[in-house]
Design a protein around this motif. Sequence first.
Motif, mmCIF file in Angstrom:
data_model
loop_
_atom_site.group_PDB
_atom_site.id
_atom_site.type_symbol
_atom_site.label_atom_id
_atom_site.label_comp_id
_atom_site.label_asym_id
_atom_site.label_seq_id
_atom_site.Cartn_x
_atom_site.Cartn_y
_atom_site.Cartn_z
ATOM 1 N N SER A 1 0.838 -1.191 0.000
ATOM 2 C CA SER A 1 0.000 0.000 0.000
ATOM 3 C C SER A 1 0.881 1.252 0.000
ATOM 4 C CB SER A 1 -0.901 0.005 1.238
ATOM 5 O OG SER A 1 -1.619 1.218 1.332
ATOM 6 N N THR A 2 0.406 2.300 -0.644
ATOM 7 C CA THR A 2 1.173 3.553 -0.708
ATOM 8 C C THR A 2 0.964 4.418 0.535
ATOM 9 O OG1 THR A 2 -0.634 4.581 -1.953
ATOM 10 C CG2 THR A 2 1.184 3.624 -3.219
ATOM 11 N N VAL A 3 0.068 4.005 1.423
ATOM 12 C CA VAL A 3 -0.102 4.669 2.718
ATOM 13 C C VAL A 3 0.110 3.642 3.816
ATOM 14 C CG1 VAL A 3 -1.713 6.384 1.812
ATOM 15 C CG2 VAL A 3 -2.602 4.248 2.784
ATOM 16 N N GLU A 4 0.462 4.115 5.010
ATOM 17 C CA GLU A 4 0.627 3.185 6.122
ATOM 18 C C GLU A 4 -0.731 2.612 6.510
ATOM 19 O OE1 GLU A 4 2.779 3.900 9.626
ATOM 20 O OE2 GLU A 4 4.646 4.427 8.605
ATOM 21 N N SER A 5 -0.782 1.308 6.635
ATOM 22 C CA SER A 5 -2.007 0.620 7.020
ATOM 23 C C SER A 5 -1.709 -0.266 8.213
ATOM 24 C CB SER A 5 -2.530 -0.235 5.857
ATOM 25 O OG SER A 5 -2.792 0.566 4.728
ATOM 26 N N PHE A 6 -2.581 -0.227 9.193
ATOM 27 C CA PHE A 6 -2.388 -0.965 10.435
ATOM 28 C C PHE A 6 -3.437 -2.070 10.518
ATOM 29 C CE2 PHE A 6 -2.541 -1.922 14.880
ATOM 30 C CZ PHE A 6 -1.275 -1.668 15.360
ATOM 31 N N LEU A 7 -2.985 -3.320 10.606
ATOM 32 C CA LEU A 7 -3.884 -4.468 10.622
ATOM 33 C C LEU A 7 -3.775 -5.209 11.946
ATOM 34 C CD1 LEU A 7 -5.839 -6.295 8.952
ATOM 35 C CD2 LEU A 7 -3.832 -7.626 8.304
ATOM 36 N N VAL A 8 -4.912 -5.458 12.563
ATOM 37 C CA VAL A 8 -4.976 -6.261 13.789
ATOM 38 C C VAL A 8 -5.619 -7.598 13.447
ATOM 39 C CG1 VAL A 8 -5.754 -6.368 16.186
ATOM 40 C CG2 VAL A 8 -5.307 -4.141 15.127
ATOM 41 N N ILE A 9 -4.946 -8.681 13.778
ATOM 42 C CA ILE A 9 -5.470 -10.026 13.543
ATOM 43 C C ILE A 9 -5.813 -10.642 14.895
ATOM 44 C CG2 ILE A 9 -4.955 -12.326 12.636
ATOM 45 C CD1 ILE A 9 -3.007 -11.014 10.698
ATOM 46 N N TYR A 10 -7.086 -10.923 15.092
ATOM 47 C CA TYR A 10 -7.562 -11.470 16.362
ATOM 48 C C TYR A 10 -7.602 -13.002 16.299
ATOM 49 C CZ TYR A 10 -9.115 -6.680 17.284
ATOM 50 O OH TYR A 10 -9.163 -5.324 17.466
ATOM 51 N N LEU A 11 -7.156 -13.630 17.362
ATOM 52 C CA LEU A 11 -7.065 -15.086 17.410
ATOM 53 C C LEU A 11 -7.867 -15.659 18.571
ATOM 54 C CD1 LEU A 11 -3.173 -15.304 16.976
ATOM 55 C CD2 LEU A 11 -4.895 -15.318 15.151
ATOM 56 N N ASN A 12 -8.326 -16.913 18.399
ATOM 57 C CA ASN A 12 -8.972 -17.604 19.510
ATOM 58 C C ASN A 12 -7.940 -18.431 20.275
ATOM 59 O OD1 ASN A 12 -8.500 -19.918 17.975
ATOM 60 N ND2 ASN A 12 -10.621 -20.111 17.293
ATOM 61 N N LYS A 13 -8.375 -19.220 21.222
ATOM 62 C CA LYS A 13 -7.444 -19.971 22.066
ATOM 63 C C LYS A 13 -6.700 -21.062 21.297
ATOM 64 C CE LYS A 13 -11.103 -22.998 23.869
ATOM 65 N NZ LYS A 13 -11.802 -23.449 25.112
ATOM 66 N N ARG A 14 -7.173 -21.387 20.094
ATOM 67 C CA ARG A 14 -6.474 -22.359 19.236
ATOM 68 C C ARG A 14 -5.553 -21.658 18.230
ATOM 69 N NH1 ARG A 14 -10.725 -24.995 16.137
ATOM 70 N NH2 ARG A 14 -9.126 -26.458 15.450
ATOM 71 N N SER A 15 -5.375 -20.349 18.415
ATOM 72 C CA SER A 15 -4.538 -19.517 17.526
ATOM 73 C C SER A 15 -5.061 -19.472 16.097
ATOM 74 C CB SER A 15 -3.080 -20.009 17.533
ATOM 75 O OG SER A 15 -2.505 -19.819 18.796
ATOM 76 N N ARG A 16 -6.364 -19.603 15.949
ATOM 77 C CA ARG A 16 -6.993 -19.467 14.639
ATOM 78 C C ARG A 16 -7.561 -18.053 14.495
ATOM 79 N NH1 ARG A 16 -7.440 -24.521 11.832
ATOM 80 N NH2 ARG A 16 -6.215 -25.961 13.083
ATOM 81 N N ILE A 17 -7.533 -17.528 13.272
ATOM 82 C CA ILE A 17 -8.047 -16.188 13.031
ATOM 83 C C ILE A 17 -9.564 -16.159 13.181
ATOM 84 C CG2 ILE A 17 -8.299 -14.348 11.316
ATOM 85 C CD1 ILE A 17 -5.675 -15.281 10.066
ATOM 86 N N ILE A 18 -10.049 -15.205 13.976
ATOM 87 C CA ILE A 18 -11.496 -15.057 14.136
ATOM 88 C C ILE A 18 -11.988 -13.693 13.646
ATOM 89 C CG2 ILE A 18 -11.789 -16.729 16.004
ATOM 90 C CD1 ILE A 18 -11.638 -14.421 17.999
ATOM 91 N N ASP A 19 -11.063 -12.732 13.489
ATOM 92 C CA ASP A 19 -11.480 -11.420 13.021
ATOM 93 C C ASP A 19 -10.249 -10.596 12.632
ATOM 94 O OD1 ASP A 19 -13.379 -9.504 12.356
ATOM 95 O OD2 ASP A 19 -13.341 -8.553 14.323
ATOM 96 N N LEU B 1 -15.191 -7.934 21.985
ATOM 97 C CA LEU B 1 -16.458 -8.260 21.317
ATOM 98 C C LEU B 1 -16.396 -9.580 20.562
ATOM 99 C CD1 LEU B 1 -17.582 -4.765 19.919
ATOM 100 C CD2 LEU B 1 -18.743 -6.127 21.675
ATOM 101 N N VAL B 2 -15.240 -9.876 19.959
ATOM 102 C CA VAL B 2 -15.123 -11.109 19.172
ATOM 103 C C VAL B 2 -14.605 -12.278 20.012
ATOM 104 C CG1 VAL B 2 -14.766 -9.830 17.031
ATOM 105 C CG2 VAL B 2 -12.769 -10.608 18.344
ATOM 106 N N GLY B 3 -14.310 -12.016 21.285
ATOM 107 C CA GLY B 3 -13.853 -13.087 22.168
ATOM 108 C C GLY B 3 -12.430 -13.532 21.914
ATOM 109 N N ALA B 4 -11.568 -12.601 21.513
ATOM 110 C CA ALA B 4 -10.175 -12.944 21.211
ATOM 111 C C ALA B 4 -9.390 -13.245 22.488
ATOM 112 C CB ALA B 4 -9.498 -11.793 20.470
ATOM 113 N N THR B 5 -8.485 -14.218 22.392
ATOM 114 C CA THR B 5 -7.576 -14.500 23.501
ATOM 115 C C THR B 5 -6.154 -14.048 23.178
ATOM 116 O OG1 THR B 5 -7.123 -16.727 22.675
ATOM 117 C CG2 THR B 5 -8.940 -16.483 24.242
ATOM 118 N N ALA B 6 -5.931 -13.690 21.912
ATOM 119 C CA ALA B 6 -4.611 -13.218 21.495
ATOM 120 C C ALA B 6 -4.763 -12.387 20.228
ATOM 121 C CB ALA B 6 -3.671 -14.391 21.248
#
Length: 216
Positions: free
Chosen positions: A113-131, A155-160
């Motif tokens: 991307s030509t601009v700075e973009s900040f991405l948060v990846i939310y994980l459950n207790k099995r380290s799978r992506i949930i949001d 809200l999404v119940g992330a553990t990590a």
Amino acid sequence: MNNRKTELETRVLSSKGRALFDHELIELILYRNVENNEVSEKLMKLFKSVGKVINADFHELKSVTGMNDSAIATIFSVRETLQRMLKEDLNELPVIESQKKLIEYLKVTIAQSTVESFLVIYLNKRSRIIDEYLQEGTINKSPLYPREIMKRGLLVGATAMIIAHNHPGGNVKPSQHDISVTKTLSLACSSMDIELIDHLIVTEKNYFSFLENKIL
């Protein structure tokens, strides 16, 4: 145009896609949407790489003479296809065991991307992506709102979570602001029993891991 299309398709088939130059790949992708092959050369001259063409936004693409809405929609479809393919691969294993796939995914989603973009990846207790949560900023700064990030995590119940952002300039070295923001978010995560696993800075060709460099 049809003769040119046939020539490109023949070279693609004979080499399984490897024989084309970057601008020819773009040309073949857009052949139904633009009037001549000069458009692909203009795109490559402006954006410098196939990845940056695919990741350009609407207004950047529209600024190129010869580009129309149909051509832009085609490019967006290619980008979305790549992202979904990489996301499917990433979802096969726990993210913490799939760093290579994660970096590949980030290089398609935000690195070019030509601009700075900040991405948060939310994980459950099995380290799978949930949001996921994406914030876009300017050419040299991406906003970070810890309150919003934590709220969404709860809200999404992330553990990590794993956070990532790009440096459009190409240098993956973290700034003092990057380090300070990471520490602030790490403290917020600790207070909410959400583990901040890593902060990744990505560019088109490289990455920097706060975890690997023992900053986090």
